[in-house]
Design an enzyme around this catalytic site. Structure first.
Site, short mmCIF file in Angstrom:
data_model
loop_
_atom_site.label_atom_id
_atom_site.label_comp_id
_atom_site.label_asym_id
_atom_site.label_seq_id
_atom_site.Cartn_x
_atom_site.Cartn_y
_atom_site.Cartn_z
N LYS A 118 0.61 -1.24 0.29
CA LYS A 118 0.23 -0.32 -0.31
C LYS A 118 0.83 1.53 -0.15
CE LYS A 118 -4.31 0.36 0.21
NZ LYS A 118 -5.30 -0.70 -0.24
N1 GLU Z 1 -7.34 -0.06 -3.58
C1 GLU Z 1 -8.24 -1.59 -3.44
C2 GLU Z 1 -7.88 -1.99 -2.37
O1 GLU Z 1 -8.00 -1.60 -1.08
C3 GLU Z 1 -7.75 -2.38 -5.11
C4 GLU Z 1 -6.35 -2.50 -4.98
C5 GLU Z 1 -5.04 -2.66 -6.29
O2 GLU Z 1 -6.49 -2.47 -6.88
O3 GLU Z 1 -4.29 -3.05 -6.28
O4 GLU Z 1 -8.47 -3.34 -2.28
#
Ligand code: GLU
Length: 425
Positions: A118
């Protein structure tokens, strides 16, 4: 559909700064049930790499503001690190770590070949101009680009970021390393994005609720729900819930909320929001605040905004029989226990909101093969993956007599542990 920039600008109600601790407590609980060896346990708990960067940006005023940016790569045993980039004033390292860890378990649970990561910048995108956001994104990308790459780490949109931000990231990375659409997902279609990606998280939320109702011999048809948040996740969730014959009776966003016992007209609300940028004031509905939304007598409650919104102080108010977590870590551990004891079923974030990363996987695959799918194929494959993951969790929860959350963590941890062990040290 509303822009993702409207997503979840609530202020969390619970104590902050312990999100990572809370996620680790969930991990420990599942690892205990798996009788996991302590050495493997500490490998799986510890983030692989944490990058903190200064992001100096020349603002429109001519002054330079230095933002703090983060990228945490939690575990990459099963594939390249994967996870969104969050732009929000409450972003800090602790929260990014927690969200990175959740991505590790989410990708494993859905069995997509990625690890978990993240990123985020502590900033307020709602109060920045497009050009300031572009400068911020380019500088942030440049400073973390050394740890990114289609086979290394692949960001995506999260709260406060969208396809536009992904375009700038892709462009900035590609100008250093050569054309690389697979370095980010959630891109616009014209730059190699996937059909169905924008709606994927909301579609997945409703697919999971539907799978749950099928498992207990019921369906969404005629069921009422309340949705907190009308950003990317909340808006598509409301749309698909009503398309399946359910009633969305309440929605709140950061500026207010609306309630209609007979069900809101979601198509009309979409149009209203496109103009006003809020659901508040939608004609034919009563005003509703966030706390009252949590206490509504509905079949299903869907938090689809910020984390830490279901706390020990409001959990006892919840009257819904089912909570489906569209947001990441919306429920604090004490509140989670409280809901479990009261027989309220909670479908955890790592299952319920995994539709986004699942279609990110399809996007990445399409980019690597340069072969693009039609929307029907994307939606069908998403449905297959989500229903399979739900059934795996449902069966294990029955067998172990535990919550869906514990079962989901057990399944995910087992998969990552196996990959970690097979790769060796
Ligand atoms: N931000 C989204 C999540 O928390 C998508 C992450 C992604 O597609 O890599 O799952």
């Amino acid at each position: 559909m509303p822009s993702r920039f409207s997503t979840g600008r609530f202020t969390s109600t619970g104590p902050r700064h312990n999100a990572y601790e809370a996620v680790n407590a969930l991990f420990d609980n599942a690892a205990d049930r798996l009788n996991m060896d302590p050495q493997l346990r500490s490998i799986l708990k510890t983030p692989f790499r944490e990058v903190t960067v200064a992001v100096p940006v020349r603002m429109d005023s001519g002054k330079i503001h230095v933002y703090a940016g983060y990228r945490v790569q939690h575990n990459g045993a099963r594939g390249p690190w994967k996870g969104g980039i969050r732009y929000h004033p409450e972003v800090d390292l602790d929260e990014v770590r927690a969200l990175a860890s959740l991505m590790t378990w989410k990708t494993a649970l859905l069995d997509v070949p990625f690890g978990g990561a993240k990123g985020g910048v502590s900033c307020d995108p709602m109060n920045m101009s497009q050009i300031e956001l572009e400068r911020l994104t380019r500088k942030f990308t440049a400073r973390i680009s050394i740890v990114l790459g289609p086979q290394r780490d692949v960001p995506a949109p999260d709260m406060g970021t969208d396809g536009k931000v992904m375009s700038w990231m892709m462009d900035e990375y590609s100008s250093r390393r050569g054309y690389a659409p697979a370095v980010v997902t959630g891109k616009p279609l014209s730059l190699g994005g996937s059909k169905g990606r924008l709606a994927a998280t909301g579609r997945g939320v409703v697919t999971i609720a539907d799978s749950y109702y099928s498992a207990i011999g019921e369906s969404i048809k005629g069921k009422t729900c309340a949705v907190q948040g009308y950003g990317n996740v909340g808006s598509f969730t409301a749309k698909f819930w009503s398309e399946r014959g359910g009633k969305v009776v309440a929605i709140t966003d950061v500026k207010g909320g609306v309630y209609n016992k007979a069900g809101l007209d979601i198509a009309a609300l979409e149009k209203f929001f496109a103009e006003k940028r809020t659901v508040a004031g939608f004609p034919g509905a009563e005003p509703m605040n966030n706390q009252d939304l949590f206490g509504l007598e509905v079949d299903c409650l869907i938090p689809a905004a910020l984390g830490d919104v279901i706390t020990s102080s409001n959990a006892n108010n919840i009257k819904a029989k089912l909570v489906v977590e569209g947001a990441n870590h919306p429920t604090q551990p004490d509140a989670d226990e409280d809901l479990h004891e009261r027989g309220i079923v909670v479908i955890p974030d790592i299952l319920a909101n995994a539709g986004g990363v699942t279609v990110s996987y399809f996007e990445w695959t399409q980019n690597l093969t340069s072969f693009y799918w039609d929307e029907d194929k994307v939606n069908k494959e998403l449905e297959i993956k989500m229903r399979r993951a739900f059934l795996d969790v449902h069966e294990l929860a029955r067998k172990e007599k535990c919550s869906y959350r514990t079962a989901a963590f057990m399944l995910a941890i087992r998969r990552v542990a196996e990959a970690e062990e097979q790769r060796g040290n």
